[in-house]
Scaffold this motif. Structure first.
Motif, PDB file in Angstrom:
ATOM      1  N   LEU A  68      -0.077   2.890  15.968  1.00  0.00           N
ATOM      2  CA  LEU A  68       0.393   4.111  16.616  1.00  0.00           C
ATOM      3  C   LEU A  68      -0.765   5.068  16.815  1.00  0.00           C
ATOM      4  CD1 LEU A  68       3.568   4.778  14.438  1.00  0.00           C
ATOM      5  CD2 LEU A  68       3.468   3.550  16.605  1.00  0.00           C
ATOM      6  N   TYR A  69      -0.605   5.967  17.801  1.00  0.00           N
ATOM      7  CA  TYR A  69      -1.580   7.029  18.035  1.00  0.00           C
ATOM      8  C   TYR A  69      -0.828   8.334  18.230  1.00  0.00           C
ATOM      9  CZ  TYR A  69      -4.860   3.264  19.152  1.00  0.00           C
ATOM     10  OH  TYR A  69      -5.651   2.141  19.114  1.00  0.00           O
ATOM     11  N   CYS A  70      -1.458   9.418  17.796  1.00  0.00           N
ATOM     12  CA  CYS A  70      -0.949  10.757  18.099  1.00  0.00           C
ATOM     13  C   CYS A  70      -1.951  11.433  19.020  1.00  0.00           C
ATOM     14  CB  CYS A  70      -0.776  11.573  16.814  1.00  0.00           C
ATOM     15  SG  CYS A  70      -0.457  13.327  17.138  1.00  0.00           S
ATOM     16  N   THR A  71      -1.466  11.978  20.137  1.00  0.00           N
ATOM     17  CA  THR A  71      -2.318  12.682  21.090  1.00  0.00           C
ATOM     18  C   THR A  71      -1.963  14.164  21.061  1.00  0.00           C
ATOM     19  OG1 THR A  71      -2.478  10.738  22.514  1.00  0.00           O
ATOM     20  CG2 THR A  71      -3.056  12.854  23.484  1.00  0.00           C
ATOM     21  N   ALA A  72      -2.983  15.006  20.756  1.00  0.00           N
ATOM     22  CA  ALA A  72      -2.793  16.458  20.725  1.00  0.00           C
ATOM     23  C   ALA A  72      -3.335  17.058  22.016  1.00  0.00           C
ATOM     24  CB  ALA A  72      -3.502  17.059  19.520  1.00  0.00           C
ATOM     25  N   ASN A  73      -2.595  18.027  22.603  1.00  0.00           N
ATOM     26  CA  ASN A  73      -2.969  18.638  23.880  1.00  0.00           C
ATOM     27  C   ASN A  73      -3.003  20.159  23.744  1.00  0.00           C
ATOM     28  OD1 ASN A  73      -2.491  16.255  26.085  1.00  0.00           O
ATOM     29  ND2 ASN A  73      -1.009  16.103  24.427  1.00  0.00           N
ATOM     30  N   ASN A  74      -3.979  20.772  24.449  1.00  0.00           N
ATOM     31  CA  ASN A  74      -3.973  22.223  24.644  1.00  0.00           C
ATOM     32  C   ASN A  74      -4.434  22.506  26.066  1.00  0.00           C
ATOM     33  OD1 ASN A  74      -6.728  21.917  24.576  1.00  0.00           O
ATOM     34  ND2 ASN A  74      -7.090  23.322  22.875  1.00  0.00           N
ATOM     35  N   THR A  75      -4.719  23.788  26.375  1.00  0.00           N
ATOM     36  CA  THR A  75      -5.062  24.154  27.753  1.00  0.00           C
ATOM     37  C   THR A  75      -6.419  23.624  28.176  1.00  0.00           C
ATOM     38  OG1 THR A  75      -5.943  26.255  26.933  1.00  0.00           O
ATOM     39  CG2 THR A  75      -3.646  26.236  27.680  1.00  0.00           C
ATOM     40  N   VAL A  76      -7.239  23.227  27.213  1.00  0.00           N
ATOM     41  CA  VAL A  76      -8.581  22.730  27.551  1.00  0.00           C
ATOM     42  C   VAL A  76      -8.561  21.228  27.798  1.00  0.00           C
ATOM     43  CG1 VAL A  76     -10.963  22.573  26.765  1.00  0.00           C
ATOM     44  CG2 VAL A  76      -9.605  24.593  26.214  1.00  0.00           C
ATOM     45  N   GLY A  77      -7.798  20.524  27.004  1.00  0.00           N
ATOM     46  CA  GLY A  77      -7.780  19.071  27.155  1.00  0.00           C
ATOM     47  C   GLY A  77      -6.938  18.419  26.073  1.00  0.00           C
ATOM     48  N   GLU A  78      -7.201  17.144  25.807  1.00  0.00           N
ATOM     49  CA  GLU A  78      -6.434  16.394  24.820  1.00  0.00           C
ATOM     50  C   GLU A  78      -7.351  15.452  24.064  1.00  0.00           C
ATOM     51  OE1 GLU A  78      -3.565  14.280  27.211  1.00  0.00           O
ATOM     52  OE2 GLU A  78      -4.813  12.488  27.263  1.00  0.00           O
ATOM     53  N   SER A  79      -6.866  14.998  22.930  1.00  0.00           N
ATOM     54  CA  SER A  79      -7.610  14.048  22.109  1.00  0.00           C
ATOM     55  C   SER A  79      -6.606  13.294  21.254  1.00  0.00           C
ATOM     56  CB  SER A  79      -8.635  14.769  21.236  1.00  0.00           C
ATOM     57  OG  SER A  79      -9.374  13.836  20.478  1.00  0.00           O
ATOM     58  N   LYS A  80      -6.920  12.029  20.966  1.00  0.00           N
ATOM     59  CA  LYS A  80      -5.980  11.240  20.175  1.00  0.00           C
ATOM     60  C   LYS A  80      -6.561  10.906  18.811  1.00  0.00           C
ATOM     61  CE  LYS A  80      -7.108   6.618  21.984  1.00  0.00           C
ATOM     62  NZ  LYS A  80      -6.550   5.440  22.678  1.00  0.00           N
ATOM     63  N   SER A  81      -5.661  10.610  17.925  1.00  0.00           N
ATOM     64  CA  SER A  81      -6.036  10.312  16.544  1.00  0.00           C
ATOM     65  C   SER A  81      -6.617   8.916  16.439  1.00  0.00           C
ATOM     66  CB  SER A  81      -4.802  10.410  15.639  1.00  0.00           C
ATOM     67  OG  SER A  81      -3.884   9.356  15.956  1.00  0.00           O
ATOM     68  N   SER A  82      -7.141   8.623  15.286  1.00  0.00           N
ATOM     69  CA  SER A  82      -7.516   7.249  14.984  1.00  0.00           C
ATOM     70  C   SER A  82      -6.238   6.416  14.919  1.00  0.00           C
ATOM     71  CB  SER A  82      -8.253   7.179  13.642  1.00  0.00           C
ATOM     72  OG  SER A  82      -9.432   7.947  13.689  1.00  0.00           O
ATOM     73  N   PRO A  83      -6.351   5.097  15.119  1.00  0.00           N
ATOM     74  CA  PRO A  83      -5.139   4.271  15.074  1.00  0.00           C
ATOM     75  C   PRO A  83      -4.470   4.337  13.706  1.00  0.00           C
ATOM     76  CG  PRO A  83      -7.114   2.905  15.104  1.00  0.00           C
ATOM     77  CD  PRO A  83      -7.551   4.299  15.380  1.00  0.00           C
ATOM     78  N   VAL A  84      -3.175   4.444  13.725  1.00  0.00           N
ATOM     79  CA  VAL A  84      -2.384   4.506  12.493  1.00  0.00           C
ATOM     80  C   VAL A  84      -1.688   3.155  12.324  1.00  0.00           C
ATOM     81  CG1 VAL A  84      -0.444   5.601  11.324  1.00  0.00           C
ATOM     82  CG2 VAL A  84      -2.026   6.973  12.704  1.00  0.00           C
ATOM     83  N   GLN A  85      -2.054   2.435  11.286  1.00  0.00           N
ATOM     84  CA  GLN A  85      -1.422   1.152  10.968  1.00  0.00           C
ATOM     85  C   GLN A  85      -0.706   1.306   9.630  1.00  0.00           C
ATOM     86  OE1 GLN A  85      -1.512  -2.146  12.804  1.00  0.00           O
ATOM     87  NE2 GLN A  85       0.265  -1.981  11.469  1.00  0.00           N
ATOM     88  N   LEU A  86       0.596   1.322   9.686  1.00  0.00           N
ATOM     89  CA  LEU A  86       1.374   1.505   8.458  1.00  0.00           C
ATOM     90  C   LEU A  86       1.161   0.332   7.513  1.00  0.00           C
ATOM     91  CD1 LEU A  86       4.768   2.822   9.866  1.00  0.00           C
ATOM     92  CD2 LEU A  86       2.916   4.145   8.862  1.00  0.00           C
ATOM     93  N   ASN A  87       1.008   0.650   6.252  1.00  0.00           N
ATOM     94  CA  ASN A  87       0.877  -0.382   5.220  1.00  0.00           C
ATOM     95  C   ASN A  87       2.284  -0.713   4.721  1.00  0.00           C
ATOM     96  OD1 ASN A  87       0.035  -2.130   3.264  1.00  0.00           O
ATOM     97  ND2 ASN A  87      -0.869  -0.569   1.948  1.00  0.00           N
ATOM     98  N   VAL A  88       2.926  -1.664   5.441  1.00  0.00           N
ATOM     99  CA  VAL A  88       4.316  -2.020   5.136  1.00  0.00           C
ATOM    100  C   VAL A  88       4.312  -3.199   4.170  1.00  0.00           C
ATOM    101  CG1 VAL A  88       6.519  -2.729   6.107  1.00  0.00           C
ATOM    102  CG2 VAL A  88       4.991  -1.243   7.425  1.00  0.00           C
ATOM    103  N   SER A  89       4.893  -2.992   3.014  1.00  0.00           N
ATOM    104  CA  SER A  89       4.986  -4.086   2.039  1.00  0.00           C
ATOM    105  C   SER A  89       6.284  -4.848   2.263  1.00  0.00           C
ATOM    106  CB  SER A  89       4.917  -3.548   0.609  1.00  0.00           C
ATOM    107  OG  SER A  89       5.948  -2.623   0.365  1.00  0.00           O
ATOM    108  N   TYR A  90       6.191  -6.187   2.158  1.00  0.00           N
ATOM    109  CA  TYR A  90       7.355  -7.037   2.378  1.00  0.00           C
ATOM    110  C   TYR A  90       7.204  -8.331   1.587  1.00  0.00           C
ATOM    111  CZ  TYR A  90       4.136  -9.112   5.790  1.00  0.00           C
ATOM    112  OH  TYR A  90       3.047  -9.675   6.394  1.00  0.00           O
ATOM    113  N   ALA A  91       8.341  -8.932   1.305  1.00  0.00           N
ATOM    114  CA  ALA A  91       8.355 -10.199   0.572  1.00  0.00           C
ATOM    115  C   ALA A  91       7.729 -11.294   1.438  1.00  0.00           C
ATOM    116  CB  ALA A  91       9.780 -10.576   0.201  1.00  0.00           C
ATOM    117  N   PRO A  92       7.279 -12.382   0.810  1.00  0.00           N
ATOM    118  CA  PRO A  92       6.618 -13.452   1.575  1.00  0.00           C
ATOM    119  C   PRO A  92       7.510 -13.996   2.692  1.00  0.00           C
ATOM    120  CG  PRO A  92       6.229 -13.757  -0.766  1.00  0.00           C
ATOM    121  CD  PRO A  92       7.236 -12.652  -0.641  1.00  0.00           C
TER     122      PRO A  92
END
Length: 683
Positions: free
Chosen positions: A297-321
């Protein structure tokens, strides 16, 4: 005067006044000049003198302080000691420029000062009425000018200005920000100059809320620093970060919140996946039922000057084998060793592996499992991967164990009559299946190749057979196959010997199944006193008193037929009895033949009589064999020897007659089939 003459008069009068002023002793100097202590100061000066028309032979400019202190003269010896080397005419005196520079300026250099001109060959004049004083000051503060708000990345110009009195050595400017610098100088009044440094730069977010400073260094080393107003840099969002729970289990709900640095602050937040598809709008994003397949996932922040996005967000989802699988050698020979390795997808990775058989019994613990001496009977296996979240097991693993043929067996008809055709089929268990079958006899001679083997015209002498099944691993042979061939009785040999009145007869019968054998002697049907069986041969031995019989008959029957054979019985070597028997037989032969022919005609006359004839024959045989079970007291009354001998001859003739008229019955040629089996009528 006329109207035209008055203007001319005023023009002439103005010209005379200007000419008079231009021709007077005048000097133009400021009354006061500011100078920076330690720097230099230039007193601007211009002078004039009356035009005389004389040739001027030289110009000598002199500057005085107060009364008679010479502060400048072209003759250095005339200059007052404290001014030597510090004063200089910077103007061209021949061009009426009398500007004076004092360098460096001292606190004592206050004046007042005046100028004197000496014109060679003409005149001299001191301009006492045109005095100038110097105000020694400390370095002035520079003035910085820049826009109140700037935008990151755009061109911005800032200026730093300061007044000074030393045009030959203007101040040096230093900025706290890098950029392109341009210097500008402007002359002011009263000996003052304005120096300006213009800085062109590209502001960044790092400049936001920071002062832009300009430092001025004057001649002589004196410095002055001036800070501008704080820079207000407008910039697009930076340091866009997502705050969320670092560890989450599959199926849970996780809250994500986006933040950023921006001027002005971000007014919009968009959430997108790796492919850029829009997922949500808003600073917070709630993910429900999180899956291990939830991508980046990415989050993009915007204002009147421009926009920028976050580093990639990879959830650490734990699950059984999941996707638990076993890697192993796909093909293995029986007796070999095979290594099995279990793997899975899991978060956190599986920390334990258990191996079970199909019944659930634990076989081993560990990611790898070595199976030694693999057998074709090795059943299905499972690997169970376990982590802190849960566990999961693999699909059943069934080893493909290749082995040479086993359980080689032959399917065939269990009972077969001699002369028939029998089909034999070989089968086996093997992996891969047997691709070749060989048939051999007991001596190892090759008889046939193929899974099926057709034996035509089976004989009692057909020996033992084997089937050998072959595949790519090896071969194996079946148990010996011995056909159970059944056939009607055949009397192979009959012999008798007598001593005194005791007869010993031996009858050898070959048959399958074994036959019932009886002896007919005189008027008696006797069972053997000794039976020996060897293979298909049954040897029957009779010990009895000979009585009056001169012939012995061996009778044999099984489920496939019956046979009998009669031989003469020699007593004590008296061959004359044999000759008598032959003579009687020859005499009665004709009678018997006539009887036989009559019976045949009678039987053939009617179909019903024929059937009755056959039935009568069968009853006679059954009656004969039933008599063998009677006790000694049950024997029938004996006829005289002549009659018995005739019946025996008739029996033999009937047998011979059937051999002639029934060529298809080659096996049972010795079996009596005539309706008039009179020998059985006497039993």
């Amino acid at each position: 005067m006329g109207a035209f003459k008055w203007p001319l008069f005023f023009v002439f009068l103005w010209f005379k006044v200007v000419q008079t002023e231009a021709s007077t002793w005048t000097a133009t100097v400021p009354s006061s000049v500011q100078g920076i202590n330690g720097s230099c100061v230039v007193i601007p000066c211009s002078y004039n003198y009356p035009e005389s028309g004389k040739q001027i032979t030289g110009y000598t400019g002199i500057w005085y302080k107060v009364i008679e202190d010479v502060i400048y003269h072209k003759d250095n010896n005339q200059i007052k000691q404290e001014y030597k080397g510090r004063t200089e005419l910077v103007g061209d005196i021949t061009q009426k420029n009398c500007s004076l520079k004092i360098d460096p300026l001292r606190q004592s250099d206050r004046g007042p000062f005046y100028f004197r001109i000496e014109l060679g060959g003409y005149n001299r004049y001191s301009y006492r009425n045109n005095e100038v004083s110097i105000t020694v000051i400390s370095a002035p503060q520079p003035t910085v000018s820049v826009k109140e708000e700037v935008v990151e990345g755009q061109n911005v110009s800032a200026s730093c200005s300061v007044s000074h009195s030393c045009p030959s050595s203007p101040p040096e400017f230093t900025w706290t920000h890098s950029g392109e610098k341009h210097f500008q100088s402007q002359q002011l009044t009263d000996g003052q100059w304005k120096a300006t440094s213009v800085l062109t730069f590209h502001p960044t977010k790092a400049d936001h809320n920071k002062p832009l400073s300009c430092t001025v260094r004057y001649k002589g080393g004196l410095e002055r620093k001036q800070a501008s107003n704080v820079l207000k840099v407008k910039y697009a969002p930076v340091n866009v970060t997502v705050d969320y729970k670092s560890h989450v289990k599959e199926g849970e709900t996780v809250q994500l919140k986006c933040s950023s640095e921006a001027n002005p602050p971000a007014n919009s937040y968009l959430w997108k996946n790796k492919a850029g598809a829009r997922l949500h709008q808003g600073q917070s994003y709630k993910l429900i039922n999180v899956s291990r397949h939830t991508g980046v996932l990415y989050c993009t922040a915007n204002n009147t000057v421009g926009e920028s996005k976050s580093s990639p967000v990879q959830l650490n989802v734990s699950y059984a084998p999941v996707n638990v699988k076993v890697d192993y050698k796909s093909h293995v020979k029986e007796g070999e060793t095979v290594q099995l390795k279990c793997s899975s997808e899991a978060n956190p990775p599986a920390n334990s592996y258990l191996w079970h058989n199909e019944e659930g019994a634990q076989l081993h613990q560990g990611q790898s499992y070595k199976l030694i001496n693999v057998s074709r009977h090795t059943g299905a296996l499972y690997c169970t991967a376990i982590n802190t979240v849960g566990e999961s097991k693999s699909s059943p693993v069934q080893l493909n164990v290749s082995y040479a043929p086993v359980n080689v067996k032959v399917d065939y008809k269990s009972h077969v009559k001699e002369g028939e055709t029998v089909q034999l089929k070989c089968s086996s268990e093997a992996n891969p299946p047997a691709n070749s079958y060989l048939w051999k006899n007991e001596a190892g001679a090759r008889l046939h190749q193929g899974q099926s083997y057709k034996l035509i015209n089976v004989s009692r002498h057909t020996g033992v057979l084997y089937c050998t099944a072959i595949n790519t691993v090896g071969e194996s042979k079946s148990s010996p196959v011995q056909l159970n061939v059944s056939f009607a009785p055949e009397i192979k040999n009959i012999s008798c010997s007598s001593e005194d009145d005791v007869v010993k007869c031996v009858c050898i019968v070959e048959s399958s199944p074994p036959s019932m054998v009886h002896f007919v002697l005189s008027d008696r049907v006797l069972s053997s006193t000794k039976t020996e069986t060897h293979g298909f041969n049954t040897t029957e031995t009779l010990h009895t008193k000979s009585g009056s019989s001169e012939f012995v008959q061996c009778l044999a029957n099984n489920t496939l037929g019956k046979v009998s054979l009669t031989i003469p019985l020699a007593v004590n070597g008296k061959m004359q009895n044999l000759y008598i028997f032959i003579a009687i037989g020859a005499g009665t032969g004709l009678v018997i033949l006539l009887i036989v022919l009559g019976v045949v005609r009678k039987c053939r006359g009617r179909t019903e009589d024929t059937a009755a004839c056959v039935t009568e024959r069968e009853k006679a045989v059954d009656h004969q064999y039933a008599s063998t079970k009677r006790g000694p007291g049950d024997l029938p009354t004996a006829y005289d020897s002549v009659t018995k001998t005739a019946e025996t001859v008739e029996f033999q003739i009937q047998m011979d007659d059937e051999d002639i008229h029934d060529p298809d019955d080659h096996v049972y040629g010795n079996t009596e089939t005539d309706c008039n089996e009179e020998i059985y009528a006497n039993v």
